[in-house]
Design a protein around this motif. Structure first.
Motif, mmCIF file in Angstrom:
data_model
loop_
_atom_site.group_PDB
_atom_site.id
_atom_site.type_symbol
_atom_site.label_atom_id
_atom_site.label_comp_id
_atom_site.label_asym_id
_atom_site.label_seq_id
_atom_site.Cartn_x
_atom_site.Cartn_y
_atom_site.Cartn_z
ATOM 1 N N ASP A 77 0.837 -1.202 0.000
ATOM 2 C CA ASP A 77 0.000 0.000 0.000
ATOM 3 C C ASP A 77 0.876 1.259 0.000
ATOM 4 O O ASP A 77 2.104 1.164 0.058
ATOM 5 C CB ASP A 77 -0.951 -0.029 1.197
ATOM 6 C CG ASP A 77 -0.231 -0.034 2.538
ATOM 7 O OD1 ASP A 77 0.985 0.270 2.589
ATOM 8 O OD2 ASP A 77 -0.878 -0.332 3.544
ATOM 9 N N VAL A 79 1.639 3.426 2.229
ATOM 10 C CA VAL A 79 2.535 3.532 3.392
ATOM 11 C C VAL A 79 3.771 2.665 3.177
ATOM 12 O O VAL A 79 4.912 3.095 3.393
ATOM 13 C CB VAL A 79 1.807 3.149 4.702
ATOM 14 C CG1 VAL A 79 2.775 3.069 5.870
ATOM 15 C CG2 VAL A 79 0.688 4.147 4.992
ATOM 16 N N LYS A 80 3.557 1.436 2.739
ATOM 17 C CA LYS A 80 4.674 0.521 2.466
ATOM 18 C C LYS A 80 5.550 1.080 1.344
ATOM 19 O O LYS A 80 6.778 1.029 1.419
ATOM 20 C CB LYS A 80 4.133 -0.869 2.098
ATOM 21 C CG LYS A 80 5.198 -1.896 1.837
ATOM 22 C CD LYS A 80 5.930 -2.256 3.107
ATOM 23 C CE LYS A 80 6.876 -3.416 2.873
ATOM 24 N NZ LYS A 80 7.696 -3.682 4.042
ATOM 25 N N GLN A 81 4.921 1.629 0.325
ATOM 26 C CA GLN A 81 5.674 2.214 -0.783
ATOM 27 C C GLN A 81 6.583 3.340 -0.299
ATOM 28 O O GLN A 81 7.755 3.411 -0.688
ATOM 29 C CB GLN A 81 4.716 2.733 -1.860
ATOM 30 C CG GLN A 81 3.989 1.624 -2.595
ATOM 31 C CD GLN A 81 2.933 2.146 -3.550
ATOM 32 O OE1 GLN A 81 2.962 3.299 -3.978
ATOM 33 N NE2 GLN A 81 1.981 1.297 -3.903
ATOM 34 N N ARG A 82 6.071 4.213 0.564
ATOM 35 C CA ARG A 82 6.890 5.316 1.097
ATOM 36 C C ARG A 82 8.092 4.786 1.871
ATOM 37 O O ARG A 82 9.205 5.311 1.750
ATOM 38 C CB ARG A 82 6.049 6.230 1.994
ATOM 39 C CG ARG A 82 5.258 7.266 1.218
ATOM 40 C CD ARG A 82 4.693 8.343 2.121
ATOM 41 N NE ARG A 82 3.713 7.865 3.086
ATOM 42 C CZ ARG A 82 2.421 7.672 2.816
ATOM 43 N NH1 ARG A 82 1.948 7.924 1.618
ATOM 44 N NH2 ARG A 82 1.605 7.234 3.743
ATOM 45 N N ARG A 83 7.880 3.750 2.670
ATOM 46 C CA ARG A 83 8.997 3.162 3.428
ATOM 47 C C ARG A 83 10.060 2.588 2.483
ATOM 48 O O ARG A 83 11.259 2.726 2.728
ATOM 49 C CB ARG A 83 8.489 2.069 4.367
ATOM 50 C CG ARG A 83 7.810 2.619 5.584
ATOM 51 C CD ARG A 83 7.598 1.544 6.634
ATOM 52 N NE ARG A 83 6.787 2.064 7.705
ATOM 53 C CZ ARG A 83 5.649 1.519 8.107
ATOM 54 N NH1 ARG A 83 5.202 0.422 7.549
ATOM 55 N NH2 ARG A 83 4.968 2.065 9.089
#
Length: 130
Positions: A77, A79-83
C-alpha cells in the motif's frame, strides 16, 4: 508484535524466504545480478536489490499461501511504498554516481510450501510521495 491467526513468525519467515529465493532465481534467469538481499535501515527494509543494464530494481516480495484472504499485491500500500522509497534513498546515498532506479513488486503464491505462482510487476510504483 502482531500475530496473524494460525501462522507464527517462524512460519511466515520461512514462507517469506521461499518467496524471496524464488524471486531471486527468476531475476537471475532474466539477466539480473542480485546486489543485496534484506537491505535494512532504521524504519525500512528492501527484500531484494538487483541490477540489469545499469538500472537498479528495488524489489518488494510478498508471499502468501494459496487461498489467502488478501492478495500479496494489496499489501504494498502507499505507506509501504513510502517506506521502500525512503530505504532506497538511504541505499543510494552511498553511491558515487547517480543511478537509474525503479520499484518492482513480486507476488508469490505458495501451496504446501512450494511456489505455485509468481507474478512480477516491473515499475509497480514510483518514488513520488502519494
Amino acid at each position: 508484535m502482531q500475530r496473524k491467526m494460525g501462522i507464527d513468525h517462524t512460519q511466515r519467515r520461512k514462507a517469506g524466504n521461499i518467496g524471496e529465493d524464488a524471486v531471486c532465481g527468476f531475476l537471475v534467469r532474466h539477466g539480473y545480478e542480485i546486489i543485496k538481499r534484506n537491505f535494512t535501515v532504521r524504519g525500512g527494509e528492501i527484500d531484494i536489490i538487483a541490477e540489469k543494464a545499469d538500472i537498479i530494481a528495488f524489489v518488494e516480495v510478498k508471499t502468501r499461501e494459496h487461498g489467502s484472504l488478501t492478495s500479496a499485491e494489496e499489501a504494498v500500500d502507499p505507506v509501504k511504498q513510502r517506506r521502500i522509497v525512503q530505504t532506497a534513498q538511504a541505499f543510494c546515498k552511498g553511491m558515487l554516481e547517480p543511478v537509474c532506479c525503479r520499484f518492482d513488486v513480486a507476488a508469490v503464491e505458495l501451496e504446501n510450501g512450494r511456489v505455485k505462482k509468481l507474478r512480477y510487476y516491473v515499475n509497480a510504483f514510483d518514488a513520488s510521495m502519494k
